[in-house]
Design a protein around this motif. Structure first.
Motif, mmCIF file in Angstrom:
data_model
loop_
_atom_site.group_PDB
_atom_site.id
_atom_site.type_symbol
_atom_site.label_atom_id
_atom_site.label_comp_id
_atom_site.label_asym_id
_atom_site.label_seq_id
_atom_site.Cartn_x
_atom_site.Cartn_y
_atom_site.Cartn_z
ATOM 1 N N ALA A 1 24.278 -68.442 -2.618
ATOM 2 C CA ALA A 1 24.863 -69.484 -3.463
ATOM 3 C C ALA A 1 26.012 -68.866 -4.247
ATOM 4 N N ILE A 2 27.149 -69.556 -4.245
ATOM 5 C CA ILE A 2 28.357 -69.061 -4.912
ATOM 6 C C ILE A 2 28.658 -69.983 -6.086
ATOM 7 N N LEU A 3 28.645 -69.409 -7.281
ATOM 8 C CA LEU A 3 28.850 -70.165 -8.511
ATOM 9 C C LEU A 3 30.119 -69.693 -9.200
ATOM 10 N N GLY A 4 30.606 -70.520 -10.108
ATOM 11 C CA GLY A 4 31.774 -70.154 -10.899
ATOM 12 C C GLY A 4 32.478 -71.377 -11.414
ATOM 13 N N SER A 5 33.286 -71.187 -12.439
ATOM 14 C CA SER A 5 34.048 -72.284 -13.007
ATOM 15 C C SER A 5 35.150 -72.717 -12.051
ATOM 16 N N SER A 6 35.743 -73.875 -12.313
ATOM 17 C CA SER A 6 36.875 -74.339 -11.514
ATOM 18 C C SER A 6 37.996 -73.309 -11.583
ATOM 19 N N PRO B 1 26.785 -73.060 15.383
ATOM 20 C CA PRO B 1 27.465 -71.893 14.798
ATOM 21 C C PRO B 1 26.491 -70.801 14.389
ATOM 22 N N GLU B 2 27.038 -69.609 14.200
ATOM 23 C CA GLU B 2 26.242 -68.481 13.720
ATOM 24 C C GLU B 2 26.026 -68.555 12.206
ATOM 25 N N MET B 3 26.896 -69.281 11.527
ATOM 26 C CA MET B 3 26.885 -69.305 10.074
ATOM 27 C C MET B 3 27.365 -70.671 9.608
ATOM 28 N N LEU B 4 26.828 -71.135 8.481
ATOM 29 C CA LEU B 4 27.240 -72.414 7.907
ATOM 30 C C LEU B 4 27.801 -72.178 6.508
ATOM 31 N N LEU B 5 28.952 -72.782 6.233
ATOM 32 C CA LEU B 5 29.582 -72.723 4.923
ATOM 33 C C LEU B 5 29.573 -74.131 4.323
ATOM 34 N N ARG C 1 18.703 -69.608 8.909
ATOM 35 C CA ARG C 1 20.138 -69.635 9.160
ATOM 36 C C ARG C 1 20.907 -68.839 8.104
ATOM 37 N N THR C 2 22.048 -68.307 8.502
ATOM 38 C CA THR C 2 22.960 -67.662 7.563
ATOM 39 C C THR C 2 23.806 -68.748 6.926
ATOM 40 N N MET C 3 23.739 -68.853 5.595
ATOM 41 C CA MET C 3 24.389 -69.961 4.911
ATOM 42 C C MET C 3 25.036 -69.472 3.619
ATOM 43 N N LEU C 4 26.270 -69.923 3.375
ATOM 44 C CA LEU C 4 26.958 -69.677 2.111
ATOM 45 C C LEU C 4 27.271 -71.032 1.495
ATOM 46 N N LEU C 5 26.880 -71.229 0.258
ATOM 47 C CA LEU C 5 26.959 -72.531 -0.387
ATOM 48 C C LEU C 5 27.651 -72.423 -1.733
#
Length: 256
Positions: free
Chosen positions: A35-40, A167-171, A199-203
């Motif tokens: 999980a990728i967090l951060g301000s705008s 796919p190998e990865m999901l974004l 699954r490999t996942m980046l969100l």
């Protein structure tokens, strides 16, 4: 150790004089859910777009399955469009907006990529589309056009469309940000179900409670850099950095 599927080395991206990514180093193991967090403006969406080369990095390398993407030259790295098109079939991306073809049914939207990009026969692509629509709970909506579907249903069709490319990865780039609040849960439930498949996942998300249950690792971005990372317990419950604590404090209504 888990098998490495993706590595970013000093990844930078600038738009004119504005540097959005200021040197990202990241290794992703197969099956990780990040999980990728951060301000705008922290660089979250740009990071995803550089991973699947919707944006070309200004500097640094992307290594997929041990193979560097692009060809090193004296003046930098050269990317060939044909190679990038092949890479994008291996990295599925789900956007904030659904971008479905309005003149195609849900099933036709999901089958289009396997036919036009992978060259699958239409019958095989239709079977694949039916299978993936069923996985996101939309088997009964296969013949409906996007205009007859709710926003949450359209986003689930978009997820099925990405899955159909196998796919190998999901974004996921803030996949619920364009939805009415009452529709968010159905999309998050679909993503959570996929996460249980290894699954490999980046969100990228602002749904901190969901991130806590979804992720094996959490990244907090600030000014184009990874400011803090760790397990959901470490980053979301016991952040070390003041900026991370301030960000989470502004979202204090989320539940674990």
């Amino acid at each position: 150790m888990a098998e490495e599927v993706l590595r970013l080395e000093g990844l930078r991206k600038s738009f004119g004089t504005h540097e959005v990514l200021a040197g990202i180093d990241l290794t992703v193991a197969r099956g990780e859910r990040i999980a990728i967090l951060g301000s705008s403006g922290s660089g979250k969406s740009t990071l995803l777009r550089c991973i699947n080369f919707m944006e070309l990095p200004t500097a640094g390398r992307v290594v997929l399955d041990g193979e560097p993407v692009g060809e090193a030259t004296r003046s930098g790295i050269r990317y060939r469009e044909a190679a990038l098109c092949r890479l994008r079939t291996r990295i599925g991306m789900i956007f904030q907006q659904f971008n479905l073809f309005p003149h195609m049914t849900a099933a036709e939207n999901v089958a289009e990529g396997p036919v036009s990009v992978l060259g699958l026969p239409r019958r095989e692509a239709a079977e694949r589309a039916a299978r993936h629509l069923s996985r996101v709970g939309l088997a009964d909506k296969a013949g409906q056009y996007p205009s007859r579907l709710s926003g949450g249903q359209q986003q689930r069709v978009a997820i099925a469309r990405a899955l159909a490319m196998e796919p190998e990865m999901l974004l996921f780039d803030e996949p619920t940000s364009a939805l009415d609040p009452e529709l968010v849960g159905e999309v998050l439930d679909a993503i959570l179900a996929l996460s249980r498949e290894g699954r490999t996942m980046l969100l990228v998300t602002h749904e901190l409670g969901f991130a806590y249950h979804f992720a094996t690792r959490v990244l907090f971005l600030h000014d184009g850099r990874i400011h803090e990372e760790g397990t959901p317990e470490q980053v979301l419950k016991h952040p070390r950095q003041e900026r991370t604590r301030a960000f989470i404090g502004r979202h204090s209504t989320f539940a674990f």
